[in-house]
Design a protein around this motif. Sequence first.
Motif, PDB file in Angstrom:
ATOM      1  N   TYR A  27      29.226   9.478  51.134  1.00 19.49           N
ATOM      2  CA  TYR A  27      28.287   8.877  50.545  1.00 19.49           C
ATOM      3  C   TYR A  27      29.377   8.555  49.191  1.00 19.49           C
ATOM      4  O   TYR A  27      30.750   9.005  49.549  1.00 19.49           O
ATOM      5  N   GLY A  28      29.094   8.111  47.835  1.00 18.99           N
ATOM      6  CA  GLY A  28      30.158   7.666  46.902  1.00 18.99           C
ATOM      7  C   GLY A  28      30.481   8.588  46.495  1.00 18.99           C
ATOM      8  O   GLY A  28      32.152   8.527  46.608  1.00 18.99           O
ATOM      9  N   TYR A  29      30.673  10.157  46.273  1.00 16.68           N
ATOM     10  CA  TYR A  29      30.952  11.087  45.627  1.00 16.68           C
ATOM     11  C   TYR A  29      32.145  11.129  46.517  1.00 16.68           C
ATOM     12  O   TYR A  29      33.229  11.738  45.909  1.00 16.68           O
ATOM     13  N   ASP A  30      31.675  11.586  47.593  1.00 20.41           N
ATOM     14  CA  ASP A  30      32.712  12.160  48.639  1.00 20.41           C
ATOM     15  C   ASP A  30      34.286  11.121  48.884  1.00 20.41           C
ATOM     16  O   ASP A  30      35.093  11.490  49.242  1.00 20.41           O
ATOM     17  N   ILE A  31      33.676   9.502  48.990  1.00 20.25           N
ATOM     18  CA  ILE A  31      34.628   8.760  48.949  1.00 20.25           C
ATOM     19  C   ILE A  31      35.094   8.526  47.705  1.00 20.25           C
ATOM     20  O   ILE A  31      36.856   8.975  47.994  1.00 20.25           O
ATOM     21  N   ALA A  32      35.173   8.614  46.823  1.00 20.14           N
ATOM     22  CA  ALA A  32      35.877   9.176  45.625  1.00 20.14           C
ATOM     23  C   ALA A  32      36.615   9.879  45.250  1.00 20.14           C
ATOM     24  O   ALA A  32      37.417  10.058  44.917  1.00 20.14           O
ATOM     25  N   SER A  33      36.095  11.056  45.646  1.00 21.18           N
ATOM     26  CA  SER A  33      36.942  12.492  45.856  1.00 21.18           C
ATOM     27  C   SER A  33      38.236  12.132  46.910  1.00 21.18           C
ATOM     28  O   SER A  33      39.692  12.595  46.729  1.00 21.18           O
ATOM     29  N   GLN A  34      38.260  11.516  48.122  1.00 18.97           N
ATOM     30  CA  GLN A  34      38.897  11.495  49.012  1.00 18.97           C
ATOM     31  C   GLN A  34      39.729  10.258  48.508  1.00 18.97           C
ATOM     32  O   GLN A  34      40.960  10.685  48.447  1.00 18.97           O
ATOM     33  N   LEU A  35      39.757   9.519  48.129  1.00 15.82           N
ATOM     34  CA  LEU A  35      40.497   8.383  47.282  1.00 15.82           C
ATOM     35  C   LEU A  35      41.603   9.273  46.048  1.00 15.82           C
ATOM     36  O   LEU A  35      42.372   8.719  45.880  1.00 15.82           O
ATOM     37  N   ALA A  36      40.788   9.837  45.539  1.00 15.86           N
ATOM     38  CA  ALA A  36      40.858  10.797  43.950  1.00 15.86           C
ATOM     39  C   ALA A  36      42.616  11.561  44.533  1.00 15.86           C
ATOM     40  O   ALA A  36      43.714  11.773  44.258  1.00 15.86           O
ATOM     41  N   ASP A  37      41.962  12.582  45.977  1.00 16.78           N
ATOM     42  CA  ASP A  37      42.561  12.677  46.336  1.00 16.78           C
ATOM     43  C   ASP A  37      44.462  11.880  47.089  1.00 16.78           C
ATOM     44  O   ASP A  37      45.021  12.254  47.065  1.00 16.78           O
ATOM     45  N   ALA A  38      43.933  10.699  47.233  1.00 20.87           N
ATOM     46  CA  ALA A  38      44.940  10.398  48.441  1.00 20.87           C
ATOM     47  C   ALA A  38      46.023   9.408  47.495  1.00 20.87           C
ATOM     48  O   ALA A  38      47.116   9.296  47.509  1.00 20.87           O
ATOM     49  N   ILE A  39      45.304   8.798  46.871  1.00 23.78           N
ATOM     50  CA  ILE A  39      45.845   7.690  45.350  1.00 23.78           C
ATOM     51  C   ILE A  39      45.485   8.050  44.511  1.00 23.78           C
ATOM     52  O   ILE A  39      46.071   6.268  42.855  1.00 23.78           O
ATOM     53  N   GLY A  40      44.313   8.598  43.864  1.00 27.06           N
ATOM     54  CA  GLY A  40      44.323   9.252  42.517  1.00 27.06           C
ATOM     55  C   GLY A  40      43.763   8.401  41.507  1.00 27.06           C
ATOM     56  O   GLY A  40      43.865   7.987  40.379  1.00 27.06           O
ATOM     57  N   MET A  41      42.715   7.216  42.858  1.00 31.39           N
ATOM     58  CA  MET A  41      41.685   6.437  42.020  1.00 31.39           C
ATOM     59  C   MET A  41      40.072   7.472  41.688  1.00 31.39           C
ATOM     60  O   MET A  41      39.982   7.999  41.832  1.00 31.39           O
ATOM     61  N   GLY A  42      39.707   7.036  40.251  1.00 27.98           N
ATOM     62  CA  GLY A  42      38.132   7.865  39.836  1.00 27.98           C
ATOM     63  C   GLY A  42      37.137   7.353  40.020  1.00 27.98           C
ATOM     64  O   GLY A  42      37.177   6.072  41.015  1.00 27.98           O
ATOM     65  N   GLU A  43      35.935   7.625  40.397  1.00 27.97           N
ATOM     66  CA  GLU A  43      34.762   7.796  40.136  1.00 27.97           C
ATOM     67  C   GLU A  43      34.627   5.829  39.911  1.00 27.97           C
ATOM     68  O   GLU A  43      33.935   5.259  40.555  1.00 27.97           O
ATOM     69  N   GLY A  44      34.834   5.999  38.180  1.00 28.87           N
ATOM     70  CA  GLY A  44      34.784   4.681  37.362  1.00 28.87           C
ATOM     71  C   GLY A  44      35.074   3.337  38.703  1.00 28.87           C
ATOM     72  O   GLY A  44      34.377   2.005  37.943  1.00 28.87           O
ATOM     73  N   THR A  45      36.060   3.610  39.284  1.00 26.13           N
ATOM     74  CA  THR A  45      36.670   2.584  39.862  1.00 26.13           C
ATOM     75  C   THR A  45      35.316   2.751  41.075  1.00 26.13           C
ATOM     76  O   THR A  45      35.260   1.283  41.504  1.00 26.13           O
ATOM     77  N   VAL A  46      35.092   3.197  41.806  1.00 25.54           N
ATOM     78  CA  VAL A  46      34.885   3.441  43.173  1.00 25.54           C
ATOM     79  C   VAL A  46      33.637   2.376  43.252  1.00 25.54           C
ATOM     80  O   VAL A  46      33.195   1.713  43.828  1.00 25.54           O
ATOM     81  N   TYR A  47      32.365   3.597  42.248  1.00 29.14           N
ATOM     82  CA  TYR A  47      31.449   3.073  42.491  1.00 29.14           C
ATOM     83  C   TYR A  47      30.776   1.060  42.240  1.00 29.14           C
ATOM     84  O   TYR A  47      30.358   0.403  42.770  1.00 29.14           O
ATOM     85  N   PRO A  48      31.658   0.521  41.181  1.00 25.62           N
ATOM     86  CA  PRO A  48      31.289  -0.707  41.301  1.00 25.62           C
ATOM     87  C   PRO A  48      31.928  -1.582  42.583  1.00 25.62           C
ATOM     88  O   PRO A  48      31.449  -2.483  42.744  1.00 25.62           O
ATOM     89  N   LEU A  49      32.603  -1.074  42.850  1.00 23.58           N
ATOM     90  CA  LEU A  49      33.442  -1.884  44.076  1.00 23.58           C
ATOM     91  C   LEU A  49      32.091  -1.422  45.115  1.00 23.58           C
ATOM     92  O   LEU A  49      31.932  -2.564  45.880  1.00 23.58           O
ATOM     93  N   MET A  50      32.073  -0.524  45.037  1.00 25.58           N
ATOM     94  CA  MET A  50      31.052  -0.048  46.071  1.00 25.58           C
ATOM     95  C   MET A  50      29.248  -0.916  45.886  1.00 25.58           C
ATOM     96  O   MET A  50      29.029  -1.498  46.814  1.00 25.58           O
ATOM     97  N   ARG A  51      29.367  -1.615  45.272  1.00 24.02           N
ATOM     98  CA  ARG A  51      28.240  -2.200  44.660  1.00 24.02           C
ATOM     99  C   ARG A  51      28.267  -3.552  45.378  1.00 24.02           C
ATOM    100  O   ARG A  51      27.647  -4.568  45.773  1.00 24.02           O
ATOM    101  N   ARG A  52      29.160  -4.543  44.952  1.00 25.12           N
ATOM    102  CA  ARG A  52      30.106  -5.402  45.573  1.00 25.12           C
ATOM    103  C   ARG A  52      30.215  -5.915  46.802  1.00 25.12           C
ATOM    104  O   ARG A  52      29.507  -6.690  47.570  1.00 25.12           O
ATOM    105  N   MET A  53      31.027  -4.173  47.086  1.00 26.85           N
ATOM    106  CA  MET A  53      30.994  -4.359  48.886  1.00 26.85           C
ATOM    107  C   MET A  53      29.537  -4.369  50.099  1.00 26.85           C
ATOM    108  O   MET A  53      29.493  -4.867  50.883  1.00 26.85           O
ATOM    109  N   GLN A  54      28.175  -4.023  49.043  1.00 28.84           N
ATOM    110  CA  GLN A  54      26.904  -4.183  49.795  1.00 28.84           C
ATOM    111  C   GLN A  54      26.684  -5.048  49.665  1.00 28.84           C
ATOM    112  O   GLN A  54      25.669  -6.224  50.249  1.00 28.84           O
ATOM    113  N   LYS A  55      26.890  -6.156  48.764  1.00 30.60           N
ATOM    114  CA  LYS A  55      26.368  -7.321  48.173  1.00 30.60           C
ATOM    115  C   LYS A  55      27.305  -8.386  48.719  1.00 30.60           C
ATOM    116  O   LYS A  55      26.352  -8.809  49.538  1.00 30.60           O
ATOM    117  N   GLU A  56      28.246  -8.181  49.674  1.00 31.62           N
ATOM    118  CA  GLU A  56      29.170  -9.086  50.770  1.00 31.62           C
ATOM    119  C   GLU A  56      28.346  -8.321  51.802  1.00 31.62           C
ATOM    120  O   GLU A  56      29.391  -9.445  52.490  1.00 31.62           O
TER     121      GLU A  56
END
Length: 138
Positions: A27-56
């Motif tokens: 789920y979104g928060y878990d994905i964002a948490s994993q990426l925050a820990d691994a590469i320092g990316m936050g939720e604000g960047t992940v959720y728009p990407l998830m919507r785009r990836m779903q559309k694609e």
Amino acid sequence: MEPNLTQFKKGVLELCVLAVLARADSYGYDIASQLADAIGMGEGTVYPLMRRMQKEALVSTYFVESPSGPPRKYYALTDLGRRSLKAQRDAWESFSSAVTHVLSPERNEGAARPDTQASGVSVPTHLTVHKATEKPGT
């Protein structure tokens, strides 16, 4: 954070999300948490990407009841998402290998000067291009 580092992270974010989902649906928060820990990316960047990836059609979604609130929206890789992951991973490995090679101190130290060939003949290090002012044949 340095501007270049931010751009590097944005450039590989989709690849990282695909890789996380290749391990397991999430789920979104878990994905964002994993990426925050691994590469320092936050939720604000992940959720728009998830919507785009779903559309694609790279990911599909489904809901799972949560013991601590509303149902969670889970993301799963589609076949297209798996193919995209493979293509992006191959491109990343090739690109990162080339960059590592270029940055290698061994390559830069003790290497022949770029303006000489093995024969010692000087090779131009730049090319000057002049824009034509007339159309050919006139």
